[in-house]
Design an enzyme around this catalytic site. Structure first.
Site, PDB file in Angstrom:
ATOM      1  N   ASP A 289       0.859  -1.171   0.000  1.00 56.32           N
ATOM      2  CA  ASP A 289       0.000   0.000   0.000  1.00 56.32           C
ATOM      3  C   ASP A 289       0.902   1.230   0.000  1.00 56.32           C
ATOM      4  OD1 ASP A 289      -2.065   1.705  -0.034  1.00 56.32           O
ATOM      5  OD2 ASP A 289      -3.067   0.949   1.755  1.00 56.32           O
TER       6      ASP A 289
HETATM    7  C1  BGC Z   1      -5.044   3.080   0.166  1.00 56.14           C
HETATM    8  C2  BGC Z   1      -5.151   1.989  -0.867  1.00 56.14           C
HETATM    9  C3  BGC Z   1      -5.217   2.595  -2.246  1.00 56.14           C
HETATM   10  C4  BGC Z   1      -4.023   3.499  -2.407  1.00 56.14           C
HETATM   11  C5  BGC Z   1      -3.907   4.125  -3.769  1.00 56.14           C
HETATM   12  C6  BGC Z   1      -3.915   4.034  -0.139  1.00 56.14           C
HETATM   13  O1  BGC Z   1      -3.832   5.092   0.740  1.00 56.14           O
HETATM   14  O2  BGC Z   1      -4.893   2.506   1.442  1.00 56.14           O
HETATM   15  O3  BGC Z   1      -6.259   1.179  -0.608  1.00 56.14           O
HETATM   16  O4  BGC Z   1      -5.253   1.612  -3.241  1.00 56.14           O
HETATM   17  O5  BGC Z   1      -4.035   4.521  -1.442  1.00 56.14           O
HETATM   18  O6  BGC Z   1      -4.805   5.117  -3.978  1.00 56.14           O
END
Ligand code: BGC
Length: 764
Positions: A289
């Site tokens: 993530d």
């Molecule tokens: C989130 C993810 C997401 C990513 C990209 C992160 O902050 O936890 O679930 O896919 O951002 O946008």
């Protein structure tokens, strides 16, 4: 500004969409075969360390138009994939450069957060879960995939299958609720919908099971907080949906931000090395993530970037997103002998395999055409209809089918397109949205609608608009109150410590009640809220979550009886935030509360009635239980029967009940099956959902609903650290919700000399 802030993107899409550029389509041939594995090996042999690290790096930066720097980086294989980057035109150009000008011509992969729709927005995932309709959810995900792949997005970061038992956590909106079985069924439906029949199809969107793992259990519901989950609970509850999506062929897994039991998920050996790669043999892509690798420094688990990269690499992370510790430090890690190049090769192998499976290496000329919007909208309308949960309907006040008078439409959410779409809507078109106000005006005509928003938004504390709203209520024959939370109050980094209706909404309800007109509350929110007083003052309450593009039309259909409410809660609604976490599948204490303990105050606080597990200032029961939801018709459950009262471990037990629609409307009912093992080596939850079915019954129709229970349904993570079954007595219910139903019992007999070891059920 973060990449997915809706405001920015609602502005951006207007710029991006007109120039949809056709770029690339894979042929249907690219299945992973031994031939493909050989081609992957050949490529890996030809790659430099930098090129390998490039494949292992995901970037968000792709300006519009492309900068010379990014063109150059792509030419040099600096990035293997992009996240939420560029528009269709930029993606086409970037792909062209990668495929024709880079040394090894490895195509790029474009990922995006297509969470609950692309252009057409379906209800938020928590709302979708209230439909308990796996087929429809699969269809919605397919529709989102068609819209996204037409713009060359081939990878989504959904479904989020974090079990969520804390409404304070803003991301409960993005979850499929509190129950591992429901989240597994619906998570798998999403994976199937996104990915379609074959990843190789140009309309296939590779799915991501996220966030691995335990993120939904953040302490105090505070975003990114630590989680403490003992292995029994982890295996039995939190990991089950992940295993189900692995079994369904999900293309990728995303690590979570949280530290699990003191070890950040992104460097967690138990999760990634032992379970995901070891026991589950997952050979898809593991992506972190966001900046989760360097965040291990702030967690206190890594000393610096190199240490963080090392700790992520050793557990089998393939792609680092946004941050660049792999690229910046892996060479020195290699030189110091801390990692081996074969570790990079393994990661690159998983990444290239996904690219092959998606058909990205194939020559192609035409993209899939943009799908017509109508079909997606029809699915969105149906899903919004099925997602709404009727929580109260005194004396069958709803539907308003024969209503001929004037309606006061009051509240900040009656006409707010952005708010009704909820969290994660980067590519939506505000002008597509049908608000409740617009739908009601279409239905009744302007003259019969008196609209007063009363508050500027859901947080507004001012009473300035109250007088006009009260006057509208006085002139009307009934009042529709549109209450809840605006978009920005739920989602990532939007935890709340209070669950009440924000701003002056409660005061507004009290004020409007003075008009003495019958009131209906329609609540749009990203989480379970506590709204006892508003519910008490209203004749009916319809909880629609954030219902998406077609929410207004769906709500109008329900209010006027063109559709019958059928949603059931995918999560327990507390009476007050102080009860949180509250969920139906809890364990019994040694002193469980009884019906005698209901009703507050319970006796004298100095000497409360019974030293049992409860509160002295609020009932221990929830406001609305898991699985609960009313209808305009009436369903009766009767005649529970079991095919056997004792079963052997390889038997299938059939449990049936007669479900009768004894009311006057044809409607759907979600019939649920729960079990409870009375004695086990690890205490079992008081109830566990093991099956459900949405059945359509005509008025007067009776149907026998039969469920099959087999060994795997009875298995749990036992004292012996494995999934297994244990002989013993079970309770079983066929029920309309988790707090009621028809009860039966059966015995699982001991096999030949068996205990938990007797299980041949899967061991993961
Ligand atoms: C989130 C993810 C997401 C990513 C990209 C992160 O902050 O936890 O679930 O896919 O951002 O946008």
């Amino acid at each position: 500004m973060r990449h997915h802030r809706p405001g920015l993107f609602l502005t951006l899409f207007a710029i991006l969409l007109p120039g949809v550029t056709l770029i690339y389509v894979a042929s249907l041939k690219a299945q992973p075969t031994p031939g493909v594995e050989r081609r992957i090996d050949d490529l890996i042999r030809a790659m430099t360390v930098e090129e390998k690290l490039g494949q292992m790096s995901q970037s968000t930066s792709m300006q519009i138009p492309l900068s010379d720097q990014i063109r150059d980086e792509i030419r040099h294989g600096r990035w293997g994939s992009f996240l939420n980057a560029g528009g269709p035109k930029e993606r086409a150009e970037a792909q062209h450069i990668a495929r024709t000008e880079s040394r090894l011509k490895i195509p790029l992969l474009f990922g995006r957060d297509v969470i609950h729709g692309y252009r057409t927005i379906f209800p938020i995932p928590l709302g979708q879960a209230a439909s308990w309709d796996a087929d429809l959810i699969q269809r919605a995900a397919r529709a989102a995939a068609l819209e996204a792949t037409a713009e060359d997005i081939r990878w989504t970061f959904a479904p989020m299958i974090d079990i969520s038992r804390d409404p304070r956590w803003g991301r409960i909106a993005e979850s499929l609720g509190e129950d591992p079985y429901l989240a597994s069924q619906l998570g798998v439906a999403m994976v199937k919908g996104f990915q379609g029949a074959s990843l190789a199809s140009p309309t296939s969107l590779a799915a991501t099971a996220k966030h691995f793992a335990g993120y939904g259990a953040v302490e105090a519901g505070r975003e990114y907080n630590s989680t403490w989950i003992p292995e029994e609970l982890l295996r039995d509850v939190y990991l089950r949906p992940f295993l189900a999506t692995r079994d369904a062929g999900v293309a990728s897994f995303m690590t979570s931000f949280n530290a699990l039991n003191g070890i950040p998920a992104t460097g967690n050996r138990l999760l990634l090395e032992q379970i995901l790669r070891g026991e589950w043999k997952f050979n898809g892509v593991v992506v972190t993530d966001y900046t989760a690798i360097p965040e291990m420094i702030a967690h206190g688990y890594a000393a610096d970037d190199a240490d963080a990269a090392y700790k992520a690499l050793r557990v089998g992370v393939d792609i680092e997103r946004v941050s660049t510790t792999f690229f910046d430090t892996a060479k020195s890690l290699l030189a110091r002998g801390l990692i081996r190049e074969s570790q990079l090769d393994n990661a690159v192998r998983n990444i290239l395999r996904l690219k092959f499976r998606l058909g990205l290496f194939n020559d192609s000329t035409a993209p899939p055409p943009a799908p017509p919007l109508d079909a997606a909208r029809e699915t969105a309308r149906r899903l919004a209809t099925e997602s709404a949960v009727l929580l109260k309907n005194d004396n069958a006040f709803l539907p308003l089918a024969n209503f001929t008078g004037k309606l006061a439409v009051i509240g900040p959410l009656a006409d707010s397109p952005v708010d009704q779409m909820g969290t994660w809507v980067m590519d939506a078109h505000t002008e597509d949205v049908q608000t409740p106000l617009a739908a009601l005006r279409t239905r009744l005509g302007n003259d019969r609608i008196l609209y007063e928003p009363a508050l500027k938004n859901s947080r507004d504390a001012s009473h300035a608009g109250f007088a006009a709203a009260l006057s509208a209520a006085q002139q009307a024959d009934a009042v529709l109150l549109f209450l809840g939370e605006e978009q920005i109050l739920s989602g990532e980094a939007h935890s709340r410590a209070f669950l009440d209706l924000p701003g002056a909404q409660d005061a507004l309800v009290t004020e409007i009640a003075k008009a003495g007109k019958p009131m209906v509350a329609i609540i749009m929110a990203g989480r379970p809220l506590t709204f006892h007083s508003a519910a008490e003052k209203s004749r009916a309450v319809l909880y629609s979550f954030h219902p998406g593009t077609m929410g207004g039309a769906a709500i109008a259909d329900l209010l006027f009886g063109d559709a019958v409410p059928s949603g059931k809660l995918p999560v327990t609604f507390p009476r007050t935030v102080g009860q949180v976490p509250i969920y139906y599948a809890h364990l019994n204490t040694g002193r469980p509360p009884t019906a005698e303990d209901l009703g507050i105050p319970t006796g004298d606080p100095v000497n409360p009635v019974g030293y049992r597990s409860k509160y002295i200032d609020v009932d221990y029961t929830p406001e609305y239980p898991f699985g609960y939801g009313l209808s305009y018709t009436k369903f009766e459950y009767g005649n529970l029967r079991l095919s056997q009262t004792s079963i052997n471990e390889n038997d299938t037990l059939h449990v049936s009940a007669d479900v009768t629609n004894s009311g006057s409307r044809d409607a759907d009912e979600i019939v649920q099956l729960y079990i409870h093992q009375r004695v086990a080596s690890v205490v079992r939850p008081v109830r566990e959902l093991k099956a459900f079915r949405r059945v359509h019954l005509k008025s007067g129709q009776r149907e026998i609903v039969t469920f099959a229970l087999a060994k795997n349904d009875l298995a749990f993570w036992s004292e012996e650290n494995r999934f297994g079954i244990e002989p013993g007595q079970f309770d079983v219910w066929i029920a309309p919700d988790a707090a009621s139903g028809l009860h039966g019992e059966f015995t699982l007999l001991a096999g030949r000399g068996s205990t938990a070891k007797a299980s041949k059920a899967r061991t993961q």
